[in-house]
Motif scaffolding. Sequence first.
Motif, PDB file in Angstrom:
ATOM      1  N   ALA A 181      22.068 -28.984  28.824  1.00 61.09           N
ATOM      2  CA  ALA A 181      23.186 -29.909  28.440  1.00 61.09           C
ATOM      3  C   ALA A 181      22.198 -31.450  28.572  1.00 61.09           C
ATOM      4  O   ALA A 181      21.228 -31.658  29.236  1.00 61.09           O
ATOM      5  N   GLN A 314      22.619 -25.985  31.239  1.00 63.85           N
ATOM      6  CA  GLN A 314      23.792 -26.231  31.251  1.00 63.85           C
ATOM      7  C   GLN A 314      24.248 -25.698  32.777  1.00 63.85           C
ATOM      8  O   GLN A 314      25.279 -26.210  33.124  1.00 63.85           O
ATOM      9  N   GLU A 334      27.937 -36.342  30.823  1.00 66.07           N
ATOM     10  CA  GLU A 334      27.500 -35.027  29.719  1.00 66.07           C
ATOM     11  C   GLU A 334      27.953 -35.738  28.711  1.00 66.07           C
ATOM     12  O   GLU A 334      28.911 -35.809  28.189  1.00 66.07           O
ATOM     13  N   HIS A 337      24.474 -31.725  23.840  1.00 67.03           N
ATOM     14  CA  HIS A 337      23.592 -30.405  24.033  1.00 67.03           C
ATOM     15  C   HIS A 337      22.291 -30.601  23.244  1.00 67.03           C
ATOM     16  O   HIS A 337      22.499 -31.202  22.064  1.00 67.03           O
TER      17      HIS A 337
END
Length: 355
Positions: A181, A314, A334, A337
Motif C-alpha cells: 500500500a 497492505q 492510502e 499501490h
Amino acid sequence: MENSHSAAYAAAGVDITAGYEGVRLMKPFVERTKIPGVVSGIGGFGGLFAPDFSGMTEPVLVSGTDGVGTKLRLAQLLGRHDTIGIDCVAMCVNDIICCGARPLFFLDYIAIGKNEAEKVASIVSGVAEGCVQSGCALIGGETAEHPGVMARSDYDIAGFAVGVVDKPKMMDPSRVHEGDALIGLTSSGVHSNGFSLVRKVFDIEHAGLTAPMDELEGKSLGEVLLAPTKIYVKAVQTLLDGGVDLHGASHITGGGFFENVPRMLPKGLGARIIPSAIPKQPIFGLIQKRGNISDHDMYNTFNMGLGMVLAVPQAEAEKALALLRAAGEADAAEVGHVVRGDAGVSFAEVCPPVP
C-alpha cells in the motif's frame, strides 16, 4: 574579539563586527536545538557531536544537502526571513529519513550581500526551528558576506544534515514488494520546489502578495507560497518505533511524482496513484489555471498536496494510518499501490486487485 576590526576591510564592504553581532543574536536559537551528543557550542572551527550507537549492530551514517532555491526571492519580496531556514532543514532531513535515518545534526551556510545581524539571526531562527521539529542539533554554520557579487539585500542559504540508521533496518528499494500500500502524507503547500515556474505564472515581482484571495480561501498569495516545507521525520519515526514494517519512503521534491516515487522502487515494479485520494489544495489548482499547465507537468513539478509517500505491506496499512493520525497526521491516507511493471508512476482511479 574586542580588537577585531579592520577599517580597510569595512571600506571594501565587509564588516566583520556585524558577523560577531549576528552570532551573538543567534545563540539563543541554537541553544534550543541542543540534544544529547552535542559537544561544542557555535564559534569553534568545527562542530562536535558524539553519537550514541548503542543498540545498533551496524550503524550507517546518512547525509543530505540542499538549499531552498528561488523561493528565497519570495521571502525577500515579503521581507520575512524567519521561515526560510525551516525549508532548508526540511529539504535535507526529509531526504535522509527516506533511508530510515534519524537526523543527528545540521550545519548551514548563508551567503549574503550585506551582513545585517538581525536578518541573519532571523534566518537562523528558522534553521533552529527546523532542527527542533526534526529532533537534530544545529552545531555550526557559516555566514559569508559577498559585496560586489550579490546585491546588498540578497542572500542564499544551503545546509546539510547527518543522520544514522542501523543497517538491518535501513530502507532501500529491495524491501518494496508488489501489492504494498502507498500511504500519502499531506504537504503544507508548494514546499520548496517549482518556484521558478511559480514566479513566472504569477509574475511574482509585480504580484499583489499580501491581499486576501478568494481562490485561496481568504489567504494571501504570499502567505500560502511562503508556508514552510513540512518536516516528516517524526511521522516516519512514529511508524518505525511503532513496529510497522515500513518498506520504502519517497520525499516528493523537485521532479514531483514522476522522478521521486520511482526512487524507492526496485526494477520491475511501479506505483499506481489514485488522484482523488490526494487531498486537494487550492494553490495547485490556481497555479495550473493561471499557467495553463498540463496535468503531467503539474505532477512532474509539484507535490500536488503530498510531501511524502510511504510503502507498507497492505496488511499493515490500517495500523500505519492509525499511528500516523494519532501522531498528528490527520489527513494521512492510502493513495495507491505498488504494481508490477516498469511504468514508473501511473495515475488511475481504480487500482488492480492486490495479489
